[in-house]
Design a protein around this motif. Structure first.
Motif, PDB file in Angstrom:
ATOM      1  N   TYR A 250      -2.062 -15.807   3.528  1.00 46.87           N
ATOM      2  CA  TYR A 250      -2.302 -17.191   2.484  1.00 46.87           C
ATOM      3  C   TYR A 250      -1.273 -17.243   1.381  1.00 46.87           C
ATOM      4  N   LEU A 251      -0.413 -16.089   0.928  1.00 41.33           N
ATOM      5  CA  LEU A 251       0.127 -15.779  -0.220  1.00 41.33           C
ATOM      6  C   LEU A 251       1.540 -17.006   0.429  1.00 41.33           C
ATOM      7  N   GLN A 252       1.842 -18.297  -0.158  1.00 38.22           N
ATOM      8  CA  GLN A 252       2.896 -18.882  -0.755  1.00 38.22           C
ATOM      9  C   GLN A 252       4.184 -18.561  -1.159  1.00 38.22           C
ATOM     10  N   ASN A 253       5.500 -18.996  -0.283  1.00 37.67           N
ATOM     11  CA  ASN A 253       6.350 -18.578  -0.551  1.00 37.67           C
ATOM     12  C   ASN A 253       6.725 -19.379  -2.088  1.00 37.67           C
ATOM     13  N   SER A 254       6.395 -20.334  -2.379  1.00 44.07           N
ATOM     14  CA  SER A 254       6.088 -20.698  -3.875  1.00 44.07           C
ATOM     15  C   SER A 254       5.024 -19.323  -5.008  1.00 44.07           C
ATOM     16  N   THR A 255       4.486 -19.188  -4.225  1.00 43.43           N
ATOM     17  CA  THR A 255       4.005 -17.715  -5.713  1.00 43.43           C
ATOM     18  C   THR A 255       5.415 -17.098  -5.742  1.00 43.43           C
ATOM     19  N   LEU A 256       5.911 -16.451  -4.670  1.00 43.88           N
ATOM     20  CA  LEU A 256       7.247 -15.743  -5.138  1.00 43.88           C
ATOM     21  C   LEU A 256       8.411 -17.020  -5.959  1.00 43.88           C
ATOM     22  N   HIS A 257       8.317 -17.187  -5.879  1.00 39.71           N
ATOM     23  CA  HIS A 257       9.505 -18.381  -6.420  1.00 39.71           C
ATOM     24  C   HIS A 257       9.060 -18.835  -8.083  1.00 39.71           C
ATOM     25  N   LYS A 258       8.089 -18.601  -8.438  1.00 36.06           N
ATOM     26  CA  LYS A 258       7.290 -18.710  -9.804  1.00 36.06           C
ATOM     27  C   LYS A 258       7.530 -17.410  -9.970  1.00 36.06           C
ATOM     28  N   ILE A 259       7.452 -17.073  -9.880  1.00 33.78           N
ATOM     29  CA  ILE A 259       7.574 -14.794 -10.176  1.00 33.78           C
ATOM     30  C   ILE A 259       9.058 -15.063 -10.250  1.00 33.78           C
ATOM     31  N   GLU A 260      10.364 -15.284  -9.749  1.00 29.60           N
ATOM     32  CA  GLU A 260      11.721 -15.198  -9.910  1.00 29.60           C
ATOM     33  C   GLU A 260      11.672 -16.062 -10.770  1.00 29.60           C
ATOM     34  N   ASN A 261      11.587 -17.045 -10.933  1.00 32.25           N
ATOM     35  CA  ASN A 261      11.756 -18.404 -11.687  1.00 32.25           C
ATOM     36  C   ASN A 261      11.491 -17.732 -13.243  1.00 32.25           C
ATOM     37  N   ALA A 262      10.506 -17.266 -13.316  1.00 33.01           N
ATOM     38  CA  ALA A 262       9.783 -17.000 -14.982  1.00 33.01           C
ATOM     39  C   ALA A 262      10.668 -15.478 -15.087  1.00 33.01           C
ATOM     40  N   GLY A 263      11.547 -15.444 -14.256  1.00 38.56           N
ATOM     41  CA  GLY A 263      12.269 -13.374 -15.328  1.00 38.56           C
ATOM     42  C   GLY A 263      11.719 -12.675 -14.426  1.00 38.56           C
ATOM     43  N   PHE A 264      11.038 -12.267 -13.613  1.00 40.54           N
ATOM     44  CA  PHE A 264      10.223 -11.063 -13.413  1.00 40.54           C
ATOM     45  C   PHE A 264      11.397 -11.409 -11.465  1.00 40.54           C
ATOM     46  N   ASP A 265      10.549  -9.991 -10.609  1.00 34.91           N
ATOM     47  CA  ASP A 265      11.318  -9.436  -9.763  1.00 34.91           C
ATOM     48  C   ASP A 265       9.104  -9.300  -9.061  1.00 34.91           C
ATOM     49  N   ALA A 266       9.006  -9.467  -7.583  1.00 33.04           N
ATOM     50  CA  ALA A 266       8.194  -9.337  -7.033  1.00 33.04           C
ATOM     51  C   ALA A 266       8.460  -8.602  -5.917  1.00 33.04           C
ATOM     52  N   ILE A 267       7.540  -7.465  -5.715  1.00 37.61           N
ATOM     53  CA  ILE A 267       7.531  -6.127  -4.751  1.00 37.61           C
ATOM     54  C   ILE A 267       6.721  -6.222  -4.047  1.00 37.61           C
ATOM     55  N   LEU A 268       6.548  -5.944  -2.250  1.00 38.46           N
ATOM     56  CA  LEU A 268       5.983  -6.264  -1.473  1.00 38.46           C
ATOM     57  C   LEU A 268       6.002  -4.728  -1.325  1.00 38.46           C
ATOM     58  N   SER A 269       4.745  -4.541  -1.034  1.00 36.18           N
ATOM     59  CA  SER A 269       4.489  -3.155   0.550  1.00 36.18           C
ATOM     60  C   SER A 269       3.141  -3.555   1.230  1.00 36.18           C
ATOM     61  N   CYS A 270       3.078  -2.669   2.395  1.00 34.98           N
ATOM     62  CA  CYS A 270       1.937  -2.298   2.942  1.00 34.98           C
ATOM     63  C   CYS A 270       1.411  -3.248   3.236  1.00 34.98           C
ATOM     64  N   ASP A 271       1.633  -4.448   3.996  1.00 39.70           N
ATOM     65  CA  ASP A 271       1.451  -5.931   3.698  1.00 39.70           C
ATOM     66  C   ASP A 271      -0.022  -6.247   2.401  1.00 39.70           C
ATOM     67  N   MET A 272      -0.533  -5.487   2.044  1.00 41.43           N
ATOM     68  CA  MET A 272      -1.423  -5.620   0.518  1.00 41.43           C
ATOM     69  C   MET A 272      -1.110  -5.691  -0.739  1.00 41.43           C
ATOM     70  N   TYR A 273       0.397  -5.103  -0.833  1.00 42.76           N
ATOM     71  CA  TYR A 273       0.461  -4.913  -2.719  1.00 42.76           C
ATOM     72  C   TYR A 273       1.735  -5.970  -3.081  1.00 42.76           C
ATOM     73  N   LEU A 274       1.164  -6.623  -3.849  1.00 44.56           N
ATOM     74  CA  LEU A 274       1.875  -7.109  -4.721  1.00 44.56           C
ATOM     75  C   LEU A 274       2.582  -6.946  -6.079  1.00 44.56           C
ATOM     76  N   ASP A 275       3.300  -6.037  -6.720  1.00 45.74           N
ATOM     77  CA  ASP A 275       3.315  -6.234  -7.698  1.00 45.74           C
ATOM     78  C   ASP A 275       4.998  -6.912  -8.054  1.00 45.74           C
ATOM     79  N   ILE A 276       4.680  -7.221 -10.237  1.00 45.49           N
ATOM     80  CA  ILE A 276       6.039  -7.615 -10.798  1.00 45.49           C
ATOM     81  C   ILE A 276       6.224  -7.312 -11.729  1.00 45.49           C
ATOM     82  N   VAL A 277       7.436  -6.439 -11.679  1.00 45.72           N
ATOM     83  CA  VAL A 277       7.931  -5.520 -12.686  1.00 45.72           C
ATOM     84  C   VAL A 277       9.250  -6.683 -12.967  1.00 45.72           C
ATOM     85  N   PRO A 278      10.222  -6.121 -14.651  1.00 43.81           N
ATOM     86  CA  PRO A 278      10.694  -6.721 -15.154  1.00 43.81           C
ATOM     87  C   PRO A 278      11.813  -7.100 -13.687  1.00 43.81           C
ATOM     88  N   ARG A 279      12.943  -7.977 -13.899  1.00 39.06           N
ATOM     89  CA  ARG A 279      14.152  -7.912 -13.592  1.00 39.06           C
ATOM     90  C   ARG A 279      14.849  -6.927 -13.159  1.00 39.06           C
TER      91      ARG A 279
END
Length: 247
Positions: free
Chosen positions: A130-159
Motif C-alpha cells: 500500500y505504500l505510495q510513491n507519492s508518500t516518498l516524494h512528500k518526504i523528499e520534497n519536505a527536505g528529508f530522506d526516507a530509508i526503507l528496509s526489511c520490507d517493513m521499516y520506513l525511517d525518515i531522517v535529516p537530508r
C-alpha cells in the motif's frame, strides 16, 4: 589518543547480536580485552539509550562510540553523552521535524507509527502493498530522506544523514585513517555504510535486497556465514583476524 589498528563499525540486530553463546562469549571478550587495539563503534537503528542499557546489563561490550537511530544520534561510549561537534549539525538539519512530518503523512495509507519517539527521526512500519510513491516524494520534497528496509521499516531522517555519513564524519573527527575501518551489516539500512567505500562485510543472513545492491560494490565482502560468524569470516578475508589474538 586513538592509535588503534582496526575500527570495527558494526550494526547490531542480525549482525553483532546474531550468534550462539560460545561465539559471542569469545568475540565479545576479545573485543573488550583489546580496547586499545580495536576501536568499536556500534552503528545501529536502535536508540543510543537502548544500546547503553544493553552495555550496562552486560549483553554487549562497551563500545568507544555509538551511532544510533540510523545515523542521527552520535554518543561517546564512555559516558553516553552526545559528541556535540557531530550532533549539533544533525539537530540543525532536523529542525524539529517530528511533528511536521507526522502531520504531513497523517492521511497517507500504508503507514503505521512505530511505538517509539526518537529525537531526530520519525519511524514508521509500512505495508509494501500500500505504500505510495507519492508518500516518498512528500518526504523528499519536505527536505528529508526516507530509508526503507526489511520490507517493513520506513525511517525518515535529516537530508544527507545516515549510518555511512555519520561514520565518516566520526572517523574524520577522531583524526583516524579510514583505511583502518571495516563496516558490518545485514539490512538495506546498512547500505549507506557499504557505499562509503570502506572495507565492508555483508553477513550471510543479509536482506536479499541488500545482497542485490552490493553486487556492484567491490569494497564489500559477502560472507556465507550469518551474524557474528560472518564478521569473523570477513575479518579473515580482510586479514585482520590476527588482531583478535593479540591479547
Amino acid at each position: 589518543m586513538y592509535n588503534h589498528n582496526l575500527i570495527l563499525a558494526t550494526d547490531l540486530d542480525g549482525t553483532f547480536l546474531e550468534g550462539d553463546h560460545q561465539t559471542k562469549e569469545f568475540f565479545y571478550n576479545q573485543v573488550f580485552n583489546l580496547r586499545e587495539t580495536i576501536l568499536l563503534i556500534y552503528v545501529t537503528g536502535r536508540p543510543a539509550a537502548t544500546v547503553e542499557e544493553f552495555c550496562k546489563m552486560g549483553y554487549l561490550p562497551r563500545p568507544h562510540f555509538i551511532i544510533g537511530d540510523h545515523g542521527t544520534h552520535i554518543v561517546d561510549g564512555e559516558n553516553f553523552k552526545p559528541v556535540d561537534h557531530l550532533q549539533n549539525p544533525i539537530i540543525e538539519k532536523w529542525n524539529n521535524g517530528n511533528e511536521c512530518l507526522k502531520t504531513l503523512l497523517s492521511d497517507d495509507i500504508g503507514l503505521t507509527l512505530q511505538p517509539l519517539d526518537p529525537p531526530y527521526r520519525v519511524a514508521y512500519y509500512y505495508d509494501q502493498h500500500y505504500l505510495q510513491n507519492s508518500t516518498l516524494h512528500k518526504i523528499e520534497n519536505a527536505g528529508f530522506d526516507a530509508i526503507l528496509s526489511c520490507d517493513m521499516y520506513l525511517d525518515i531522517v535529516p537530508r544527507g544523514v545516515n549510518k555511512g555519513s555519520s561514520l565518516l564524519n566520526l572517523i574524520d573527527h577522531l583524526g583516524m585513517n579510514s583505511d583502518l575501518a571495516i563496516t558490518c551489516g545485514d539490512s538495506l539500512n546498512d547500505l549507506s555504510l557499504f557505499q562509503t567505500g570502506l572495507k565492508s562485510i555483508a553477513v550471510g543472513n543479509s536482506e536479499p535486497k541488500l545482497i542485490t545492491k552490493i553486487k556492484e560494490l567491490s569494497n564489500v565482502y559477502y560472507s556465507r556465514f550469518p551474524g557474528l560468524s560472518g564478521i569473523i569470516d570477513g575479518l579473515h578475508f580482510f586479514e585482520k583476524i590476527h588482531l583478535l589474538s593479540d591479547s
